[in-house]
Write an enzyme that holds these catalytic residues in place. Structure first.
Site, mmCIF file in Angstrom:
data_model
loop_
_atom_site.group_PDB
_atom_site.id
_atom_site.type_symbol
_atom_site.label_atom_id
_atom_site.label_comp_id
_atom_site.label_asym_id
_atom_site.label_seq_id
_atom_site.Cartn_x
_atom_site.Cartn_y
_atom_site.Cartn_z
ATOM 1 N N ASP A 37 -9.805 -27.223 71.834
ATOM 2 C CA ASP A 37 -10.670 -27.434 70.919
ATOM 3 C C ASP A 37 -9.948 -27.302 69.430
ATOM 4 O OD1 ASP A 37 -13.545 -27.695 69.733
ATOM 5 O OD2 ASP A 37 -12.940 -25.697 68.827
ATOM 6 N N LYS B 89 -16.017 -23.254 73.886
ATOM 7 C CA LYS B 89 -15.838 -21.756 73.326
ATOM 8 C C LYS B 89 -16.509 -20.776 73.822
ATOM 9 C CE LYS B 89 -15.789 -23.916 69.278
ATOM 10 N NZ LYS B 89 -15.681 -24.298 67.815
ATOM 11 N N HIS C 71 -24.814 -18.293 68.977
ATOM 12 C CA HIS C 71 -23.996 -19.142 68.138
ATOM 13 C C HIS C 71 -24.715 -20.226 67.078
ATOM 14 C CE1 HIS C 71 -20.691 -21.850 67.284
ATOM 15 N NE2 HIS C 71 -21.661 -22.795 67.225
ATOM 16 N N SER D 177 -17.273 -29.034 72.027
ATOM 17 C CA SER D 177 -16.470 -28.075 71.398
ATOM 18 C C SER D 177 -17.233 -26.806 71.314
ATOM 19 C CB SER D 177 -16.418 -28.691 69.812
ATOM 20 O OG SER D 177 -16.001 -27.686 69.228
ATOM 21 N N ARG E 123 -10.161 -34.440 64.791
ATOM 22 C CA ARG E 123 -11.611 -35.029 64.397
ATOM 23 C C ARG E 123 -11.854 -34.711 62.822
ATOM 24 N NH1 ARG E 123 -15.522 -31.505 67.802
ATOM 25 N NH2 ARG E 123 -17.117 -32.588 66.947
#
Ligand code: URA
Ligand code: CA
Length: 438
Positions: free
Chosen positions: A161, A187, A82, A183, A168
Site C-alpha cells: 500500500d 491496513k 478508521h 488500501s 496513485r
C-alpha cells in the site's frame, strides 16, 4: 505470466484471476514490475473497475505483502476504527479513550495528515514528549495496562500500500472504489483487530464526492471484513463542512478535550459522530446490547471524567506530558502570536462550505504539510464560528485564524472567503449521517 497481458485484460474489461492479481502485487512490491506497468494497470482499474472477488484478492495480497500484527494474546474483543479522511475530524482522540473507559480494548495504528486532511499522529505529537513510534511489544503492553493505545503504523505493515499509494497519488489513480477499499482494508486487517468500525466520509472535503460512491465503498469494505472473519460496520457521514469547529493539530486536540470534559453539547456534529462511532464499537465489543445502552455508557464516561482520564494515561504511556491534557493545558498549547478573525462580506445564510479549502487555509498557516518533509506548527490553524445553515451578518466573524507565521496570511484569509458560501436564503443542509451498513 506477463504483466502486459494482465494490463490488456483489464483494458478489455475482463476479470483478472486470483493468480494474476497475486503476480501483480508481489511483482510490484519486489520491484520486478516497473512503475509504468503498475500505473497502467491502476489506470485501467480506475476506468474499468473491479468486481468484489477481484477487490478481495487485491486486499488479501496487499495485506500479506509485509508484517501482520497478532493481538491474539490481548484480552477481550480488540476493536479498531478508521475514518476515510477529512477536515476537522478529531474522532479518534475522543472515541478511543471513551471506548476504553467503557471496558473496550482499542489497539489502533493511525496515519499522518497530508495536504488538506489532518492526521491523528500529528495531533498526538502536539503534546510535548509524545513518541508515536513505539515497538509492537510496548504498544501491546500499553493496551494491556490501560485498554487503549494509538501509535504510528510500523515500518513493514502493508508495504504494497505504501508503494501503491505513492504511485496513485502522482498518476491520477486515487479515485477508485476497489483501490481505496483495498488500501484501507489491507491496513486494517494487517493491524490485527477483531472488529472494525469504518467511517466513510462523503462530500467536498472527502475522497468520495457522492453518497452512491461512498455507500458502495462502505458495502465493499464490510463484505471484505466478512470474508476474513472480522466484524466490520461502516457508517457513511457528511464531510461537506469540517466535522468539528477546529482545524489544526493542538486546536483539534483541544476540541477533543472539551468534549471529554463535558463542555460540548449533544447535537454538535463532532460530538454526535463520536457517539455514533463509539456506540458501534461498544456493540461490536459485546459491551452493550443496544444503541441506547452504548450511548448511555459513553455519556457516563464523559460525565465521570473517566474518558479524559484514559486519554491522559495514554499520553503519559507514550512519553508525553499529560498535564497538557486538561482545559487549561490545552490553552497553553494553542497560544499563538495573533488571533485574526475573517469577517463576512455580506449578510444572509451560510449555504455551503468547501471543506477541502478550509483544510488548505489551515495548512498554509502551518498546520499541515504540502510535502512529506514539511514541519508542522501544532498551535496554528483556525476555529470556525459558523456551520452550514447558520445566519450571518456582514462584518461578523466566519472563523478565527490562529497565526504565528504571517507569510501566507493573505492567502489563508482569501481562501476562507472562497470556502464559505453565503446566500440570501438558507439552503438544503446535508444530514450528518447517511447510512449505517452492517
Ligand atoms: N485512505 C487510504 O488509506 N487509502 C486510500 O486509497 C484512500 C484513503
Ligand atoms: Ca482524520
Amino acid at each position: 505470466m506477463r504483466m502486459v497481458d494482465i494490463i490488456e485484460k483489464k483494458v478489455n474489461h475482463e476479470e483478472l484471476t486470483s493468480e494474476e492479481i497475486r503476480f501483480f502485487v508481489s511483482g510490484f512490491v519486489s520491484g520486478e514490475i516497473p512503475d509504468y506497468q503498475a500505473s497502467a494497470l491502476l489506470m485501467a482499474i480506475v476506468l474499468n473497475d473491479m468486481n468484489e472477488r477481484e477487490a478481495a484478492d487485491l486486499t488479501l495480497n496487499m495485506m500479506h505483502s509485509g508484517d501482520t500484527v497478532d493481538l491474539g494474546d490481548l484480552p477481550g474483543v480488540k476493536v479498531d476504527k478508521h475514518s476515510s479522511g477529512g477536515v476537522g475530524d478529531t474522532t479518534t482522540l475522543v472515541v478511543a479513550p471513551l471506548v476504553a473507559a467503557c471496558g473496550g480494548t482499542v489497539a489502533k495504528m493511525s496515519g499522518r495528515g497530508l495536504a488538506f486532511s489532518g492526521g491523528t499522529l500529528d495531533k498526538l505529537e502536539s503534546i510535548p514528549g509524545v513518541n508515536i513510534g513505539q515497538p509492537i511489544e510496548r504498544f501491546k503492553e500499553i493496551v494491556r495496562k490501560i485498554g487503549v493505545c494509538v501509535i504510528g503504523q510500523t515500518g513493514n505493515l502493508v508495504p504494497a500500500d505504501k508503494k501503491m499509494y505513492a504511485l496513485r497519488d502522482v498518476t491520477g489513480t486515487v479515485q477508485s472504489v476497489p483501490l481505496i477499499a483495498a488500501s484501507i482494508m489491507s491496513k486494517k486487517l494487517a493491524a490485527g483487530s477483531d472488529a472494525i468500525v469504518l467511517d466513510v466520509k462523503v462530500g467536498s472535503g472527502a475522497f468520495m464526492k457522492t453518497v452512491e460512491d461512498a455507500t458502495r465503498l462502505a458495502e465493499l469494505m464490510v463484505k471484505m471484513g466478512k470474508l476474513l472473519k472480522r466484524e466490520v460496520v461502516a457508517v457513511v457521514t457528511d464531510m461537506n463542512q469540517p466535522l468539528g469547529l477546529s482545524v489544526g493539530n493542538a486546536l483539534e486536540f483541544r476540541e477533543a478535550v472539551q468534549i471529554l470534559s463535558g463542555k460540548v453539547p449533544e447535537g454538535d456534529a463532532l460530538y454526535e459522530v463520536c457517539m455514533l462511532l463509539g456506540t458501534q464499537m461498544l456493540l461490536l465489543s459485546k459491551l452493550a446490547k443496544t444503541d441506547a445502552e452504548a450511548r448511555a455508557m459513553l455519556k457516563q464516561a464523559i460525565d465521570s471524567g473517566s474518558g479524559l482520564g484514559k486519554l491522559r494515561s495514554m499520553i503519559h504511556e507514550l512519553g508525553g506530558d499529560e498535564a497538557y491534557v486538561s482545559l487549561e493545558g490545552m490553552e497553553q498549547l494553542c497560544a499563538v502570536k495573533r488571533q485574526i478573525p475573517v469577517l463576512s462580506k455580506s449578510s444572509g445564510y451560510v449555504v455551503g462550505m468547501q471543506a477541502e479549502l478550509i483544510g488548505r487555509a489551515a495548512q498554509v498557516l502551518g498546520a499541515g504539510r504540502a510535502t512529506k518533509e514539511d514541519t508542522i506548527d501544532p498551535a496554528v490553524g483556525l476555529v470556525m464560528h459558523k456551520r452550514v445553515g447558520d445566519p450571518i451578518q456582514q462584518g461578523e466573524a466566519i472563523c478565527t485564524l490562529y497565526v504565528n507565521d504571517e507569510t501566507n496570511l493573505t492567502d489563508a484569509m482569501e481562501t476562507m472567503q472562497e470556502a464559505v458560501m453565503i446566500g440570501p436564503k438558507p439552503d438544503h443542509v446535508s444530514p450528518m449521517v447517511y447510512d449505517v451498513i452492517r
